[in-house]
Write an enzyme that holds these catalytic residues in place. Structure first.
Site, PDB file in Angstrom:
ATOM      1  N   ASP A  73      36.961  46.416  35.529  1.00  0.00           N
ATOM      2  CA  ASP A  73      36.887  45.712  36.836  1.00  0.00           C
ATOM      3  C   ASP A  73      38.063  45.341  37.510  1.00  0.00           C
ATOM      4  O   ASP A  73      38.910  44.890  36.848  1.00  0.00           O
ATOM      5  CB  ASP A  73      35.996  44.573  36.722  1.00  0.00           C
ATOM      6  CG  ASP A  73      35.332  44.222  38.125  1.00  0.00           C
ATOM      7  OD1 ASP A  73      35.255  44.851  38.976  1.00  0.00           O
ATOM      8  OD2 ASP A  73      34.907  42.739  38.156  1.00  0.00           O
ATOM      9  N   HIS A  91      39.127  39.310  49.468  1.00  0.00           N
ATOM     10  CA  HIS A  91      38.421  38.595  48.233  1.00  0.00           C
ATOM     11  C   HIS A  91      39.303  37.962  47.572  1.00  0.00           C
ATOM     12  O   HIS A  91      39.035  36.766  47.276  1.00  0.00           O
ATOM     13  CB  HIS A  91      37.768  39.675  47.562  1.00  0.00           C
ATOM     14  CG  HIS A  91      37.128  39.284  46.244  1.00  0.00           C
ATOM     15  ND1 HIS A  91      36.060  38.289  46.339  1.00  0.00           N
ATOM     16  CD2 HIS A  91      37.198  39.045  44.915  1.00  0.00           C
ATOM     17  CE1 HIS A  91      35.626  37.844  45.024  1.00  0.00           C
ATOM     18  NE2 HIS A  91      36.477  38.228  44.295  1.00  0.00           N
ATOM     19  N   ARG A  94      42.430  27.566  43.957  1.00  0.00           N
ATOM     20  CA  ARG A  94      43.791  27.206  43.628  1.00  0.00           C
ATOM     21  C   ARG A  94      44.667  26.338  44.841  1.00  0.00           C
ATOM     22  O   ARG A  94      44.450  25.258  44.922  1.00  0.00           O
ATOM     23  CB  ARG A  94      44.384  28.353  43.130  1.00  0.00           C
ATOM     24  CG  ARG A  94      44.252  28.735  41.742  1.00  0.00           C
ATOM     25  CD  ARG A  94      45.387  29.873  41.171  1.00  0.00           C
ATOM     26  NE  ARG A  94      45.383  31.035  42.102  1.00  0.00           N
ATOM     27  CZ  ARG A  94      44.543  32.124  42.238  1.00  0.00           C
ATOM     28  NH1 ARG A  94      43.909  32.214  41.503  1.00  0.00           N
ATOM     29  NH2 ARG A  94      44.872  33.054  43.053  1.00  0.00           N
ATOM     30  N   GLU A 148      30.400  45.621  45.141  1.00  0.00           N
ATOM     31  CA  GLU A 148      31.451  46.468  44.715  1.00  0.00           C
ATOM     32  C   GLU A 148      31.279  47.970  44.746  1.00  0.00           C
ATOM     33  O   GLU A 148      30.026  48.273  44.858  1.00  0.00           O
ATOM     34  CB  GLU A 148      31.969  46.165  43.103  1.00  0.00           C
ATOM     35  CG  GLU A 148      32.380  44.918  42.843  1.00  0.00           C
ATOM     36  CD  GLU A 148      33.051  44.328  41.812  1.00  0.00           C
ATOM     37  OE1 GLU A 148      33.652  45.693  41.109  1.00  0.00           O
ATOM     38  OE2 GLU A 148      33.117  43.335  41.283  1.00  0.00           O
ATOM     39  N   ASP A 167      28.177  43.466  40.611  1.00  0.00           N
ATOM     40  CA  ASP A 167      28.841  42.948  39.364  1.00  0.00           C
ATOM     41  C   ASP A 167      28.394  41.423  39.559  1.00  0.00           C
ATOM     42  O   ASP A 167      29.258  40.506  39.763  1.00  0.00           O
ATOM     43  CB  ASP A 167      30.473  42.994  39.392  1.00  0.00           C
ATOM     44  CG  ASP A 167      31.113  42.492  38.258  1.00  0.00           C
ATOM     45  OD1 ASP A 167      30.465  42.657  37.059  1.00  0.00           O
ATOM     46  OD2 ASP A 167      32.393  42.219  38.220  1.00  0.00           O
ATOM     47  N   SER A 195      25.825  44.134  34.829  1.00  0.00           N
ATOM     48  CA  SER A 195      26.185  44.662  36.124  1.00  0.00           C
ATOM     49  C   SER A 195      25.340  45.852  36.478  1.00  0.00           C
ATOM     50  O   SER A 195      24.622  46.412  35.488  1.00  0.00           O
ATOM     51  CB  SER A 195      27.592  45.219  35.898  1.00  0.00           C
ATOM     52  OG  SER A 195      28.345  44.312  35.501  1.00  0.00           O
ATOM     53  N   THR A 246      35.313  43.073  44.090  1.00  0.00           N
ATOM     54  CA  THR A 246      34.409  42.577  45.452  1.00  0.00           C
ATOM     55  C   THR A 246      35.164  42.931  46.294  1.00  0.00           C
ATOM     56  O   THR A 246      36.422  42.703  46.740  1.00  0.00           O
ATOM     57  CB  THR A 246      34.160  41.031  45.151  1.00  0.00           C
ATOM     58  OG1 THR A 246      33.717  40.639  43.976  1.00  0.00           O
ATOM     59  CG2 THR A 246      33.487  40.683  46.421  1.00  0.00           C
TER      60      THR A 246
HETATM   61 CA    CA Z   1      33.727  41.860  39.820  1.00  0.00          CA
END
Ligand code: CA
Length: 423
Positions: A134, A141, A150, A209, A241, A265, A357
């Site tokens: 992935d 994203h 963060r 995705e 996902d 998924s 994503t």
């Molecule tokens: Ca993903």
């Protein structure tokens, strides 16, 4: 020019105007029907075409390949044949179902053996996925997630503009469209001042995705250079996902996602070939910093595929919550494959590489509930008056996608999956 992509070709099989599967598409999948166990098929309009039946009747005699690949329960053996054979088989199908071709068109007996109504068959997993990677290739994203989790000032980590970031995902839990999934259970830490707790995930999410599926790669130790990458990419599917955000948040430092992702998924059943998508390729977005030579080159191209996400609550109509596009990827599929193999890692026929994503620049083009509801601070209103921050039990998530140009629509169908209560 790939002949099968000619927008002027018409099929003798009826194709509705907005069908995802005109004769220019010719995707590949695995179907079953009664006594016909899993085997390869393609589709035109609403008609599913049994490739083994075609081979048995001699309709592939003009193409040189081992016809036994159409007697397999997955496409893995077919994928080992390689690009030139995939292309020759697709060209042959385009020719056979062309209005001008009478070979099969006028043979009622053969048609009975080969053709099935799409609503009378079942679609199964198209490949046995041995390895699933992935990526994390949408800048929007990555920026949104970095901002939320963060630091808005340093949303992108220093490596992001230099490396197509990815991790090795779980292949065993990739399921075909229509397979319901139970809400996962796991360890979370809702209160950072308290010890962790165990229970059903409370922040269940989808991720919009697309995934590409590979042919047989090179031997261990060798890499696939950027300019050869397209030769090893068979085609693409829609890819949901599923993500448990609360489990993910507590577990992902220092090694990355694990149980927050590995419970499932979902993929769409028809693999649309890279050949069919050729008319919809575009130049990549501008690089914001210089990239290393092994990732740089003309082979890099994006794909223009319109994407849509719907949520269908139990017993209600589906409601569109996002519209995005595969073109929002910063890193191309060629860069992803070149990067994946640059260390000598080998890939196999049937490996799955998901995009990460796909979020656009506008809030209604974000590819996850995490972003659409901005971590739950901006709930979405549903038509029945309810709100969604994350997914509820009974919700069905539906992803759709299509490319369109010159009056030709190359669609992916859809991938659906329903959320069942935790076991
Ligand atoms: Ca993903």
């Amino acid at each position: 020019m790939i002949k099968a992509n000619d927008p002027n070709i018409r099929s003798w099989i009826k194709v509705a105007k907005n069908s995802d599967f005109p004769i220019q598409n010719i995707p590949f999948g695995i179907f079953s029907k009664g006594r016909i166990k899993a085997r390869p098929a393609t589709i035109i309009g609403d008609t599913v075409i049994d490739l083994k039946a075609l081979a048995d009747l001699g309709f592939f005699d003009s193409v040189d390949f081992n016809k036994k690949v159409f007697n397999e329960p997955t496409l893995n053996e077919f994928l080992k044949l390689g690009k030139s054979t995939w292309r020759a088989i697709r060209e042959r199908l385009s020719d056979l179902f062309n209005k001008k071709n009478k070979e099969l068109q006028d043979d009622e007996n053969a048609k009975d053996k080969v053709l099935h109504a799409a609503d009378e068959i079942e679609m199964l997993m198209p490949v046995r996925v041995r390895d699933y990677t992935d990526f994390y290739s949408s800048k929007e994203h990555a920026t949104n997630v970095g901002t939320m989790f963060r630091d808005p000032e340093n949303a992108l980590l220093p490596n992001w503009l230099h490396i197509p970031i990815g991790y090795h995902g779980r292949a065993s839990s990739i399921v075909v469209s229509g397979t319901p999934l139970h809400r996962p259970k796991g360890q979370t830490r809702p209160n950072p001042e308290e010890p962790p707790v165990f229970g059903p995930c409370r922040l269940l999410d989808f991720e919009l995705e697309m995934g590409f599926i590979t042919g047989q790669g090179k031997p261990l130790g060798e890499n696939i250079p950027l300019e050869e990458a397209d030769d090893y990419i068979f085609g693409l599917v829609l890819f949901n996902d599923w993500s448990a955000r609360d489990i993910q948040k507590w577990e992902y430092v220092p090694l990355g996602p694990f149980l927050g992702k590995s419970f499932g998924s979902s993929i769409s059943p028809w693999i649309v070939t890279l050949d069919a998508l050729e008319p919809f390729r575009m130049r990549p977005t501008k690089r914001e910093v210089p990239i290393l030579p092994y990732l740089d080159g003309k082979a890099n191209r994006r794909i223009n595929v319109n994407l849509e996400v719907q949520i269908q609550p139990e017993d209600q109509e589906a409601h569109t919550v996002s519209r995005s596009n595969l073109k929002y990827m910063y890193w191309t599929i060629e860069q992803q494959l070149a990067h994946h193999t640059i260390n000598g890692c080998n890939i196999n026929a049937g490996d799955m590489m998901a995009s990460g994503t796909i979020s656009g620049t506008k809030p209604d083009s974000y590819g996850s509930m995490l972003e659409l509801s901005w971590k739950g601070t901006k709930p979405l209103s549903m038509p029945d008056g309810s709100e969604r921050k994350f997914l509820k039990d009974g919700d069905t998530v539906i992803l759709k996608g299509y490319a369109e140009k010159d009056g030709v629509r190359i669609g992916f169908g859809e991938v659906t999956g329903k959320v069942l209560p935790a076991l």
